[in-house]
Write an enzyme that holds these catalytic residues in place. Structure first.
Site, PDB file in Angstrom:
ATOM      1  N   ASP A 131       0.702  -0.917   0.276  1.00  0.00           N
ATOM      2  CA  ASP A 131       0.083  -0.549  -0.444  1.00  0.00           C
ATOM      3  C   ASP A 131       0.628   1.186   0.319  1.00  0.00           C
ATOM      4  OD1 ASP A 131      -2.555   1.371   0.363  1.00  0.00           O
ATOM      5  OD2 ASP A 131      -2.245   1.952   1.615  1.00  0.00           O
ATOM      6  N   TYR A 133       1.465   5.734  -0.602  1.00  0.00           N
ATOM      7  CA  TYR A 133       0.984   6.709  -0.131  1.00  0.00           C
ATOM      8  C   TYR A 133       1.145   8.321  -0.526  1.00  0.00           C
ATOM      9  CZ  TYR A 133       0.561  10.009   4.480  1.00  0.00           C
ATOM     10  OH  TYR A 133       0.803  11.216   5.447  1.00  0.00           O
ATOM     11  N   HIS A 138      -3.841  14.073   0.809  1.00  0.00           N
ATOM     12  CA  HIS A 138      -4.027  13.194   1.461  1.00  0.00           C
ATOM     13  C   HIS A 138      -2.831  13.727   2.219  1.00  0.00           C
ATOM     14  CE1 HIS A 138      -5.108   9.993   4.092  1.00  0.00           C
ATOM     15  NE2 HIS A 138      -3.903   9.630   3.766  1.00  0.00           N
ATOM     16  N   ARG A 147       0.935  16.291  12.424  1.00  0.00           N
ATOM     17  CA  ARG A 147       2.315  16.615  12.896  1.00  0.00           C
ATOM     18  C   ARG A 147       2.737  18.642  12.733  1.00  0.00           C
ATOM     19  NH1 ARG A 147       7.182  16.632  10.229  1.00  0.00           N
ATOM     20  NH2 ARG A 147       6.838  17.999   8.588  1.00  0.00           N
ATOM     21  N   GLU A 204     -10.195   4.011   3.021  1.00  0.00           N
ATOM     22  CA  GLU A 204      -9.317   4.510   2.806  1.00  0.00           C
ATOM     23  C   GLU A 204      -9.859   4.414   0.724  1.00  0.00           C
ATOM     24  OE1 GLU A 204      -5.662   5.595   5.231  1.00  0.00           O
ATOM     25  OE2 GLU A 204      -5.505   4.119   3.257  1.00  0.00           O
ATOM     26  N   GLU A 206      -8.426   4.158  -2.932  1.00  0.00           N
ATOM     27  CA  GLU A 206      -7.654   3.343  -3.283  1.00  0.00           C
ATOM     28  C   GLU A 206      -8.206   2.889  -4.991  1.00  0.00           C
ATOM     29  OE1 GLU A 206      -4.424   2.693  -1.724  1.00  0.00           O
ATOM     30  OE2 GLU A 206      -5.247   2.946   0.338  1.00  0.00           O
ATOM     31  N   ASP A 238      -9.278   0.368   1.219  1.00  0.00           N
ATOM     32  CA  ASP A 238      -8.453   0.017   1.878  1.00  0.00           C
ATOM     33  C   ASP A 238      -8.708   0.064   4.004  1.00  0.00           C
ATOM     34  OD1 ASP A 238      -5.756  -1.593   3.470  1.00  0.00           O
ATOM     35  OD2 ASP A 238      -4.353  -0.031   3.468  1.00  0.00           O
ATOM     36  N   ARG A 242      -7.820   3.950  12.647  1.00  0.00           N
ATOM     37  CA  ARG A 242      -7.545   5.359  13.547  1.00  0.00           C
ATOM     38  C   ARG A 242      -6.683   5.255  14.146  1.00  0.00           C
ATOM     39  NH1 ARG A 242      -5.793   6.827   7.814  1.00  0.00           N
ATOM     40  NH2 ARG A 242      -7.511   6.571   6.763  1.00  0.00           N
ATOM     41  N   GLN A 245      -4.096   2.742  15.084  1.00  0.00           N
ATOM     42  CA  GLN A 245      -2.751   3.141  13.842  1.00  0.00           C
ATOM     43  C   GLN A 245      -1.921   4.534  13.923  1.00  0.00           C
ATOM     44  OE1 GLN A 245      -3.765   4.656   9.764  1.00  0.00           O
ATOM     45  NE2 GLN A 245      -1.967   5.331   9.695  1.00  0.00           N
ATOM     46  N   TYR A 249       1.841   3.320  14.962  1.00  0.00           N
ATOM     47  CA  TYR A 249       2.771   3.773  13.341  1.00  0.00           C
ATOM     48  C   TYR A 249       4.415   3.766  13.659  1.00  0.00           C
ATOM     49  CZ  TYR A 249       2.590   8.371  13.187  1.00  0.00           C
ATOM     50  OH  TYR A 249       2.502   9.852  13.612  1.00  0.00           O
ATOM     51  N   LYS A 258      -3.765  -1.682   9.808  1.00  0.00           N
ATOM     52  CA  LYS A 258      -4.680  -1.877   7.758  1.00  0.00           C
ATOM     53  C   LYS A 258      -4.714  -3.362   7.872  1.00  0.00           C
ATOM     54  CE  LYS A 258      -2.941   2.420   7.027  1.00  0.00           C
ATOM     55  NZ  LYS A 258      -4.707   2.990   6.327  1.00  0.00           N
ATOM     56  N   THR A 262      -8.767  -6.009   3.899  1.00  0.00           N
ATOM     57  CA  THR A 262      -8.378  -4.645   2.381  1.00  0.00           C
ATOM     58  C   THR A 262      -9.573  -5.486   1.521  1.00  0.00           C
ATOM     59  OG1 THR A 262      -6.685  -4.077   2.732  1.00  0.00           O
ATOM     60  CG2 THR A 262      -7.463  -3.913   0.320  1.00  0.00           C
ATOM     61  N   THR A 355      -4.422   7.252  -0.575  1.00  0.00           N
ATOM     62  CA  THR A 355      -5.970   7.270  -0.643  1.00  0.00           C
ATOM     63  C   THR A 355      -6.056   8.394  -1.655  1.00  0.00           C
ATOM     64  OG1 THR A 355      -6.066   6.848   1.811  1.00  0.00           O
ATOM     65  CG2 THR A 355      -7.257   8.541   0.969  1.00  0.00           C
ATOM     66  N   GLU A 369     -10.570  12.534   6.649  1.00  0.00           N
ATOM     67  CA  GLU A 369      -9.377  13.834   6.097  1.00  0.00           C
ATOM     68  C   GLU A 369     -11.329  14.617   6.064  1.00  0.00           C
ATOM     69  OE1 GLU A 369      -7.273  13.661   2.519  1.00  0.00           O
ATOM     70  OE2 GLU A 369      -7.809  12.203   3.566  1.00  0.00           O
TER      71      GLU A 369
END
Length: 421
Positions: A131, A133, A138, A147, A204, A206, A238, A242, A245, A249, A258, A262, A355, A369
């Site tokens: 997968d 990113y 996104h 962040r 997600e 995708e 996917d 959250r 994660q 992560y 994840k 899927t 995504t 989002e």
């Protein structure tokens, strides 16, 4: 006439706006009550065309048993030249001016089946799942939330297609119900983690990229080689936990958040069918390193929609509409990069595009989002709201490329959330 020619018409009735005109012919795997062994087919209008039956009738010149399979892997392994010639032959057999199949009532009864009478299976045997990113919008949204609002992208993001290796074992076909995952949870207010059902379940949006040819361990790929290795594309959800994660992560990335499910659509649209819809992707600045630089237009003008239906709703409501053309890193670049270390690719490898989010609020490809991490819940008809998915919710994704009087579509990928076991 080329199989993509907009003037082509089939003797099979295809309604205006169908995902599956003669210009598409996506591959799938079906079975019926009378013939329970899965075999390979293509979709045409509201029907499927059983390719194993055509091969048994000597209308397709391929190695014996290629389509009498529970996946398209054996066919994909034959390579791009046979992919092209086989699609051209199937297209010719379905043309309204070709009597071979049209006027053979006995064979049509065996091979041309109403779609509502067949069971659709996972169309490929997934050898590995990676997968990515690759949507700048996104990645920027997620970086802003979690962040640094002033510098949301990590330093490597503009130089490298970021990805992680997922679980091929939990790739499932559309319609498979999804149990809410369990895992370690540690909200910011808690001193220690706990274990239990995910509370922030998300989707997600995708596109799945299906690799149809292998590459040798230790080798690298050029842009042209990578393009030729891609057999086709499918819709992909996917599913993401959250809250699991967020705790797990750092420092290595997604894992259990994840790995639980899927979902992909039952149809794989060939790369050749999407050829008329190629477009250039966003300008990449700074320029990628030489091995990642592209000469071709490797993005696609592909409309994508997400709809949600809660248990209280009679009909699903659209919550997002975006386009695959916005992706910063193309599928070709993802494949080139994946092999660049010497990693071997296999027939049946599946990539998630990452995504797909666009620049506008209604073009975002996840509830994370759309609801801004739950702080701005999505408004639904009837007064309900959703920050994240609840038990009983059904999520549907659709996608298509619009041609001149026809569309090349992917059908639907759907999944309903069940309570944790």
């Amino acid at each position: 006439m080329h199989p993509n020619d907009p003037r082509l018409r089939s003797f099979v009735d295809v309604k205006p706006g169908s995902d599956f005109p003669i210009q598409n012919l996506p591959y799938g795997v079906v079975s019926t009550a009378h013939h329970p062994s899965p075999r390979v087919c293509v979709a045409i209008g509201d029907h499927v065309l059983d390719l194993a039956a055509l091969q048994a009738a000597k209308l397709l010149d391929l190695p014996e048993g290629v389509f009498a399979q529970g996946s398209i892997n054996v066919f994909m392994a034959l390579g791009p030249n046979l992919w092209r010639s086989t699609r051209a032959r199937i297209s010719a057999l379905l043309r309204q001016d070709n009597a071979e199949l049209r006027d053979d009532a006995e064979l049509r009864a065996k091979a041309l089946l109403p779609m509502h009478q067949v069971k659709l299976h996972l169309p490929l045997r997934v050898e590995g799942f990676t997968d990515f990113y690759s949507s700048k919008e996104h990645a920027t949204n997620v970086g802003t939330m979690f962040r640094d609002k002033t510098n949301p992208l990590l330093p490597n993001w503009l130089h490298i297609p970021i990805g992680y290796n997922g679980r091929a074992s939990t790739v499932v076909v559309s319609g498979t119900q999804i149990h809410r995952p369990r895992g370690q949870l540690k909200p910011p207010s808690a001193a220690l983690p706990s274990f239990g059902p995910c509370k922030r379940l998300d989707f997600e949006l995708e596109i799945g990229v299906v690799v149809g040819q292998s590459s040798a361990m230790g080798s690298m790929l050029t842009e042209a080689q990578a393009e030729e290795m891609i057999f086709g594309f499918t819709l992909l959800n996917d599913w993401s936990a959250r809250d699991i994660q967020q705790w797990e992560y750092v420092p290595l990335g997604p894992f259990q958040a994840k790995a639980f499910a899927t979902s992909i659509s039952p149809w794989i649209v060939t790369r050749e069918a999407l050829e008329p819809f190629r477009v250039a992707g966003p300008v990449q600045d700074p320029a990628p390193l030489p091995y990642l630089q592209q000469k071709g237009a490797n993005n696609y003008d592909m409309a994508l929609e997400v709809a949600l239906r809660t248990p209280a709703m009679q009909q699903p409501a659209r919550i997002s509409a975006t386009n695959f053309k916005y992706m910063y890193w193309s599928s070709v670049q993802q494949l080139v990069h994946h092999a660049s270390s010497g990693c071997a690719m296999s027939v049946g490898d599946l990539f998630g595009s990452g995504t797909v989010s666009g620049p506008e609020k209604d073009q975002l490809g996840s509830l994370l989002e759309l609801s801004w991490n739950g702080s701005e819940p999505v408004q639904l008809p009837g007064g309900e709201t959703r920050g994240f998915l609840e038990d009983g919710d059904s999520l549907m994704m659709r996608g298509w490329c619009q041609g001149d009087g026809y569309r090349v579509g992917f059908g639907e990928v759907e999944g309903t959330v069940l309570a944790a076991e």
